[in-house]
Design an enzyme around this catalytic site. Structure first.
Site, PDB file in Angstrom:
ATOM      1  N   GLY A  15       0.836  -1.216   0.000  1.00  0.00           N
ATOM      2  CA  GLY A  15       0.000   0.000   0.000  1.00  0.00           C
ATOM      3  C   GLY A  15       0.862   1.254   0.000  1.00  0.00           C
ATOM      4  N   ARG A  76       0.973  -5.264  -5.371  1.00  0.00           N
ATOM      5  CA  ARG A  76       1.208  -6.465  -4.558  1.00  0.00           C
ATOM      6  C   ARG A  76       1.368  -7.602  -5.561  1.00  0.00           C
ATOM      7  NH1 ARG A  76      -2.978  -3.845  -0.925  1.00  0.00           N
ATOM      8  NH2 ARG A  76      -1.774  -3.165   0.851  1.00  0.00           N
ATOM      9  N   ASP A 107       5.595  -5.025   5.954  1.00  0.00           N
ATOM     10  CA  ASP A 107       6.213  -6.305   6.320  1.00  0.00           C
ATOM     11  C   ASP A 107       6.115  -7.361   5.214  1.00  0.00           C
ATOM     12  OD1 ASP A 107       3.517  -6.511   6.707  1.00  0.00           O
ATOM     13  OD2 ASP A 107       3.628  -7.418   8.689  1.00  0.00           O
ATOM     14  N   THR A 130       4.294   2.594   5.521  1.00  0.00           N
ATOM     15  CA  THR A 130       2.881   2.215   5.663  1.00  0.00           C
ATOM     16  C   THR A 130       2.242   3.165   6.658  1.00  0.00           C
ATOM     17  OG1 THR A 130       1.340   0.615   6.669  1.00  0.00           O
ATOM     18  CG2 THR A 130       3.647   0.375   7.264  1.00  0.00           C
ATOM     19  N   ASP A 132      -0.001   2.406   8.701  1.00  0.00           N
ATOM     20  CA  ASP A 132      -0.490   1.672   9.880  1.00  0.00           C
ATOM     21  C   ASP A 132       0.452   1.703  11.082  1.00  0.00           C
ATOM     22  OD1 ASP A 132      -2.717   1.042   8.478  1.00  0.00           O
ATOM     23  OD2 ASP A 132      -2.178  -1.037   8.091  1.00  0.00           O
ATOM     24  N   ASP A 134       2.732  -0.407  11.817  1.00  0.00           N
ATOM     25  CA  ASP A 134       2.707  -1.740  12.435  1.00  0.00           C
ATOM     26  C   ASP A 134       4.002  -2.515  12.187  1.00  0.00           C
ATOM     27  OD1 ASP A 134       2.299  -1.987   9.726  1.00  0.00           O
ATOM     28  OD2 ASP A 134       0.697  -3.455   9.870  1.00  0.00           O
ATOM     29  N   ARG A 176      -5.705  -2.421   9.784  1.00  0.00           N
ATOM     30  CA  ARG A 176      -6.222  -3.780   9.564  1.00  0.00           C
ATOM     31  C   ARG A 176      -5.966  -4.661  10.794  1.00  0.00           C
ATOM     32  NH1 ARG A 176      -4.063  -5.397   3.970  1.00  0.00           N
ATOM     33  NH2 ARG A 176      -2.250  -4.564   5.038  1.00  0.00           N
TER      34      ARG A 176
HETATM   35  O1  F6P Z   1      -1.616  -1.465   5.081  1.00  0.00           O
HETATM   36  C1  F6P Z   1      -2.156  -0.200   4.979  1.00  0.00           C
HETATM   37  C2  F6P Z   1      -3.630  -0.246   4.756  1.00  0.00           C
HETATM   38  O2  F6P Z   1      -3.986   1.077   4.613  1.00  0.00           O
HETATM   39  C3  F6P Z   1      -4.491  -0.930   5.839  1.00  0.00           C
HETATM   40  O3  F6P Z   1      -4.765  -0.181   6.967  1.00  0.00           O
HETATM   41  C4  F6P Z   1      -5.732  -1.261   5.043  1.00  0.00           C
HETATM   42  O4  F6P Z   1      -6.420  -2.312   5.629  1.00  0.00           O
HETATM   43  C5  F6P Z   1      -5.167  -1.639   3.727  1.00  0.00           C
HETATM   44  O5  F6P Z   1      -3.971  -0.908   3.569  1.00  0.00           O
HETATM   45  C6  F6P Z   1      -6.070  -1.424   2.557  1.00  0.00           C
HETATM   46  O6  F6P Z   1      -5.457  -1.963   1.433  1.00  0.00           O
HETATM   47  P1  F6P Z   1      -5.986  -1.827  -0.055  1.00  0.00           P
HETATM   48  O7  F6P Z   1      -5.565  -0.497  -0.560  1.00  0.00           O
HETATM   49  O8  F6P Z   1      -5.329  -2.936  -0.780  1.00  0.00           O
HETATM   50  O9  F6P Z   1      -7.468  -1.948   0.007  1.00  0.00           O
END
Ligand code: F6P
Length: 328
Positions: A15, A76, A107, A130, A132, A134, A176
């Site tokens: 992301g 991804r 990660d 990121t 998050d 995390d 998440r």
């Molecule tokens: O990992 C970062 C994040 O923003 C999470 O908090 C969220 O769940 C996810 O990405 C959303 O991912 P996507 O853009 O693939 O929907």
């Protein structure tokens, strides 16, 4: 500095997060400073497999420090999870005479980098990007600070409506698996309750607490819910439960979604990205591999990728207590 490295590649993966561009800029300019070549890889590991490369010099990263997203784009990659995919990626790097790779991501991206190093002995370095926050081994990931400011701005705006209409708002924020965004923005936005994945106190306690605060004279309330919170199936189910079990409040839901991932990076994220990029490149030039750069006690430190991937970030218990006291 012993320097066998002549050319590095940089990619962004997973992301996107604000500050990734500032980190790309820093990697490219640190390479230029040390007079080594730099290649930008488009679309993360997908581009590594397809050979989607572009040479980058100090001037190719002008005007991006203030931009959200990533100019290298992100993806991804399923194929990079296969030995065949990684073999193609390795061959492309060899064909382009690249000696080391900087991966800006989370990660999952670091897991790919570590496997890649273990298979081919290819030098890799990670920069944590990121929103998050995390990732173990850094107090701040790139984009976290910007996302906090974006969310607080949104909460402030929603509060205007909440208080004008005596409403109870459930606001869902990203996270998440972790509640760092929820906990910090909940405190900064004056939330009544903060629901995070690390702590499940149950639906009844939530209703009790909201009832108590209404009796104490509050006419509107804001509840911040981390996306990964386990208390209800989702935020809409939470609303239904509260609608059914509480009287007198007009309840609304607001899901902030991907607006939290965009926007111009904060000063903090720009400085952090610049520091991390310098350290990532210079660590590779020192002949080291398999580390992530991180911010610990305001110093840029190295953590082994394996630890960064396996270690868990802990929620700050002091913040939980502060939030409880503030909602009195
Ligand atoms: O990992 C970062 C994040 O923003 C999470 O908090 C969220 O769940 C996810 O990405 C959303 O991912 P996507 O853009 O693939 O929907």
């Amino acid at each position: 500095m012993p320097n066998k490295i002549k050319k590095l590649a940089v990619l962004t993966s997973g992301g996107d997060s604000p500050g990734m561009n500032a980190a790309i800029r820093s990697v490219v300019r640190t390479c230029a400073y040390h007079e080594i070549q730099c290649i930008g890889v488009y679309r993360g590991y997908e581009g590594l497999i397809e050979g989607d490369f572009k040479p980058m010099g100090a001037r190719s990263v002008r005007g991006i420090i203030n931009k959200g997203g990533t100019i290298l784009k992100s993806a991804r990659s399923k194929e990079f999870r296969t030995p065949e995919g990684r073999q193609k990626a390795y061959q492309n790097l060899v064909d382009h005479e690249v000696d080391g790779l900087v991966v800006i991501g989370g990660d999952g991206s670091f897991t790919g980098a570590l496997i890649f190093n273990q298979e081919f002995g290819f030098p890799v370095m990670g920069i944590p990007g990121t929103i998050d926050n995390d990732i173990f081994g850094t107090s701040h990931t790139l984009g976290f600070d910007t996302a906090l400011n974006t969310v607080v701005d949104a909460i402030d705006k929603i509060r205007d409506t909440a208080s004008s209409h005596n409403r109870l708002f459930f606001i869902e924020v990203m996270g998440r698996d972790v509640g760092h965004i929820a906990l910090n923005t909940g405190i900064a936005g004056g939330a009544e309750e903060i629901l995070i994945p690390e702590e499940d106190l149950g639906l009844d306690r939530l209703v009790d607490s909201l009832n108590k605060s209404r009796k104490s004279g509050k006419t509107s309330s804001i509840v911040i819910v981390a996306e990964g919170d386990k208390i209800g199936k989702n935020i809409f189910e939470l609303k239904e439960f509260v609608d059914e079990n509480m009287e007198g409040y007009d309840v609304r839901v607001s899901v902030l979604g991907h607006m939290q991932r965009g926007g111009s990076p904060s000063c903090f994220d720009r400085v952090l990205a610049s520091r991390m990029g310098v350290k990532a490149v210079e660590t590779l030039l020192e002949g080291k591999t398999n580390y992530m750069v991180g911010l610990l006690a305001n110093k840029i430190e190295l953590t082994h990728l394996d630890k960064a991937i396996k270690g868990k970030t802990k929620i700050n218990l002091e913040l939980l207590r502060v939030s409880d006291i503030m909602s009195t």
